[in-house]
Design a protein around this motif. Sequence first.
Motif, PDB file in Angstrom:
ATOM      1  N   ASN A   1       1.666   9.403  -5.619  1.00 14.87           N
ATOM      2  CA  ASN A   1       1.913  10.780  -5.194  1.00 14.87           C
ATOM      3  C   ASN A   1       3.058  11.406  -5.973  1.00 14.87           C
ATOM      4  O   ASN A   1       2.979  12.557  -6.398  1.00 14.87           O
ATOM      5  CB  ASN A   1       2.217  10.798  -3.699  1.00 14.87           C
ATOM      6  N   VAL A   2       4.117  10.634  -6.181  1.00 13.04           N
ATOM      7  CA  VAL A   2       5.264  11.165  -6.915  1.00 13.04           C
ATOM      8  C   VAL A   2       4.853  11.503  -8.350  1.00 13.04           C
ATOM      9  O   VAL A   2       5.136  12.594  -8.861  1.00 13.04           O
ATOM     10  CB  VAL A   2       6.428  10.156  -6.900  1.00 13.04           C
TER      11      VAL A   2
ATOM     12  N   THR B   1       0.920   4.030  -2.953  1.00 15.06           N
ATOM     13  CA  THR B   1       0.456   5.408  -2.777  1.00 15.06           C
ATOM     14  C   THR B   1       1.593   6.394  -2.965  1.00 15.06           C
ATOM     15  O   THR B   1       1.402   7.495  -3.483  1.00 15.06           O
ATOM     16  CB  THR B   1      -0.174   5.624  -1.391  1.00 15.06           C
ATOM     17  N   LEU B   2       2.809   5.984  -2.557  1.00 15.70           N
ATOM     18  CA  LEU B   2       3.964   6.856  -2.758  1.00 15.70           C
ATOM     19  C   LEU B   2       4.193   7.103  -4.246  1.00 15.70           C
ATOM     20  O   LEU B   2       4.406   8.227  -4.682  1.00 15.70           O
ATOM     21  CB  LEU B   2       5.197   6.194  -2.135  1.00 15.70           C
TER      22      LEU B   2
ATOM     23  N   LEU C   1       0.832  -1.214   0.000  1.00 16.05           N
ATOM     24  CA  LEU C   1       0.000   0.000   0.000  1.00 16.05           C
ATOM     25  C   LEU C   1       0.862   1.257   0.000  1.00 16.05           C
ATOM     26  O   LEU C   1       0.631   2.202  -0.755  1.00 16.05           O
ATOM     27  CB  LEU C   1      -0.833   0.026   1.271  1.00 16.05           C
ATOM     28  N   PHE C   2       1.841   1.251   0.906  1.00 15.23           N
ATOM     29  CA  PHE C   2       2.724   2.395   1.085  1.00 15.23           C
ATOM     30  C   PHE C   2       3.448   2.716  -0.215  1.00 15.23           C
ATOM     31  O   PHE C   2       3.435   3.863  -0.688  1.00 15.23           O
ATOM     32  CB  PHE C   2       3.723   2.067   2.196  1.00 15.23           C
TER      33      PHE C   2
END
Lengths: 283, 268, 308
Positions: free
Chosen positions: C294-295, C290-291, C286-287
Motif C-alpha cells: 500500500n505504501v 500488504t502495508l 500478511l499485515f
Amino acid sequence: MSRRWRELVAFSLLGLFALGVLVALGAVLGFIAARGAPALSWEFLTAFPRRGMTEGGIFPALVGTFYLVLGTVIVALPLGVGAAIYLAEYAGDRTWTRIVRIGVNNLAAVPSIVFGLFGLAFFVKALGLGVSILSGSLTLALLVLPLLIRASEEALRAVPREFREGAYALGATRWQVVRSVVIPVAVPGILTGTILAVGRAAGETAPIMFTAAAFYTPRLPQSPLDEVMALPYHLYVMATESTAFWRTRHLQYGTALVLLGFVLTLYLWAAVWRARIRKGKRW
Amino acid sequence: MVTVNAARVERTLAQGEDVAFGVRNLSFYYGREQVLRDVTLDIPRRRITAVVGPSGCGKSTFLRVLNRLYELTPGARAQGEVWFSGMNILDRKVDVVELRRRIGMVFQKPNPFPKSVYENVAYGPRIHGVRRRAQLDEIVERALRRAALWDEVKGKLRRSAFDLSGGQQQRLCIARALAMEPEVLLMDEPTSALDPTATARIEDLIAKLKADYTVVIVTHNMQQAARVSDLAAVFLTGGVMVEYDVTKKIFENPTNKLVEDYVTGKFG
Amino acid sequence: MTENHGRAPAVASWVGRRWGRAREWIARGVTWGCASVSLLALGLITVYLFCEGVPVFRTVDPLAFLGGKAWFPTSEPPSLGILPMILGSGLVTMVALAVAVPFGVATALFIGEVVPTVFRNPLKVAVELLAGIPSVVYGFFGLVIVVPWLEALLGLPTGQTALTAALLLGVMALPTVASLTEDAVAAVPNAWREAAFALGATHWQTMRTVVVPAARSGLLAGVLLGMGRAVGETMTVLMVSGNSPRFLPSLTSPTRTLTATIALEMAETPVGSPHYHALFAVGTVLFVFTLLLNVVGDMVGHRLGRHG
C-alpha cells in the motif's frame, strides 16, 4: 493493416474484455439467483434451522447480521463523520493531517482476516468482551471506518465555497458553519457512504469468524455480549463444514441469494443515489 | 504614481461626515504575490463608496479585508491598519464573529443556503442566539421588506430559496445580511450574475439603503459605479489605488491620466 | 423604524459568546479525536499482532519460520514453517493478477475512452457491483460452479486447486485495478489528447502513445493495490483452493495460502500455544506485506498527481 483497421481491432478487443467482466458478473448473479430462488419462501426467512441445519430457515442469521451491522454503524458513523469533518474543515495541510491520511489509507488496505485476528486479540481477549456482537461490531467498525471517512470527506469537500463564505460573512463560527450549512448539504453524500459501509459490513466473514459468529444458536441473542449467527458465516459453514453439506445445497443457494441480494441492492442504491447527487446539484 | 487627492477627500469628509473605515497603508499578499499596495483611504458612514477597477486589481480582496473574510484563503496575509469603530480590525485580538455581525456582505453570485426563504433570513439571528419565534418572524419580515422582497415572497416563506429567480435570490441574500442589523454592507459585484432588470432593482435598493447603512460596493461596471455611488476609489492592476474622490469628479474630471483612460473605456 | 429596534444580535450576550468559544474548542477537539482513531487502530493492530505473534520465536527461530518447508502445527514437537503457504499465496496472487490486470485495464480504457456515454455509467456500476459481491459468495459460487466445471474440463482429481482460487481472485481484484486505472486515465489532460488528434493520430494511437503512458503510474498503483487485495483475500481461497499445504504448489493441485491457514486453524487452536502464536505471526507477515504494498502503491500513485 491500415490504421483504421488496427483501431477497430484494438477497440473490439477492449470491448471483449469489458464484455468478459459483464459475463463474470452475470454468471455469478445468474447462477445464484436461478438456483437460490426456489429455496426462498416466507418460512425460509422467518424460521430457525432444524435437524442439524439440514432444514428450516435462516432467521437467526438474518437477525444476527442485522445486529452486527447496526452496531457497526452506531460505532463507525460518528467516528467517520467526525474524522472527515476534522480533515475537511479544521485541519490545514499540516504534517499531522498528512499522517492521519496515511493512517486512513493504510487501515483501508489491511486484509480482513487481520482485522479478525486483531479483534480476537484486542476486543475478545484483552478487553474481555468475549465472542460477541459487541466484539464483532467493533471489529467491523474499524474495517469500514476508512470507507466512511473517505466518502464523508468527499461529500463535505463538495459543498460549494459560496455557502461557507455566506455563513462566515454573517458572523458564524466555524462549528456553526459546519453544523448548520456544511453538514446538511453533505448529508446525501454521507448517507451514500453509509449504505456502502453497511453492504461491506454485512458481507464480511473473516473479521467476525473469531469475534462474533456462532455455528448455531438455539435462540436469538439476548444482549450485545451474546455470540450470534450471521448470514455470511452461516453460508460458509453450511457450504463447507455442516453435516451432509452436499445435501443442503438448496438452502445454501437460498442463503447466498439473500446475502447477495441484500448487499447488491445496497450497492446499487448507493450508485444510483450518487449519480443523482452529481446530476441534481441545485446550486 | 499614486495621485490620491487626499486633501479633497478630507475636505469632503470634513464637512461633518463620520468615517466608517480608516484604511492606512494596507498591503495584501497571497503567498508571495502582492495584490494590494499601500492603500490608504477613509470610507465615510452612510454613503455609498464604490471600488472600481479592472479584473485582477485587488478590489474584491480589498472588500474581503474589511470583514476579514480573506482569512478563509490559506496563505493570505494583510499588512497595515484598518480602523473600524475604534479598533484595528487586522488586530489578531479582534473578535471576527462580532465584526462580521456588524458588517454584512453580499456576494458576486447569489449564494442562498439550501434552506427555505425564511431559514435563510433567520440564519444570522439564529446563530447569534435569537430563539423566540415571534422575534424571528419580526426580524425576517423587516429584513425582507427592507430588501424589497417581502411582497414577492410573503406567501412562500417555506419554499426553497432555490425556487426564487436569480435577482430574487440576490435580494434574499441582501435581506439575510440586513437581518443582522449590520452597520455596513459590503457588496462584491452584486449584479454581475443578473440580467438588466434585476440589476436595476438591486441598484434602486442600494440607493435606498444609504439612509441607514454604510455601503461599500465593488464593481467593474463603470456605469453602475457612476449611477449608484457617492465616492469612488479606482484601483489599477497591481493593487494600487490611483484615485479616490467624489464619484462625479472621477467621472467628469479625473486627475490621473490612467483613470481617465479607464473610465472612458480605453482599457480594462 | 429605529435602527436598534429588535436588534437581533444584542441577544448574543457575553455568556453566549463564552459558550460559543468553548463550543468551538470542543468541536475541534472531538473531531480531532475521531480523526485519530484510525491511527490509533493501526497502532493497536500493529502492537497486538506483534505481541501475539512474536512469542512463536521461542519455539522456532525467525528464519526457520519463514523458510521452513513443513507445517505440522499439532505434532510433537510442532513444525512451524510457513514457506509452503507463502509460495501458495504468491502463486495464487500472481495468477490472479494475470487475470485482473488485462481485464481491469482493458475495461477501464474501454469505459474511459471508447464506450459511448450512454453505456458508461451502467458499465461503471457493473464494475462496482463486482467489487460489492461478498467474498463468501464468490467462494460459494466457486465451490459449487467453478470447481466441478474445472474438474471436468481439465480432468483433475479435484477441482479445488490454486487455479480455481486464482481465477476467482482475479475477478475480485479486477475492480480495484479498473477503478484506479480509470481515475488515472480521467486525470490525463484533454489538451494532450487533442494535441495528438490534431497531429492526425487515430483514437487508438492517441490512447497508446499519449493516454496510457501518462496514466502509467496510476496503472501501476492499481496493480499494486489489486495485488494487496488478492493476497489478503480469505474466504474465497479458503473455500476453493483445497487447503492442502504442500511444498512447491502447482496450479492444478490443492494449495494453502497464508490467509486460509489463519481462518482454518484459529478456531481449533488453544490460546497461548505455539500454534496460536504462529497463526498471529502469519497474520503479522500478511499485515506487513500488504502495508508495504500500500505504501509503495501510494507513492507511485502520487506521482500521477504531479502532472495530473
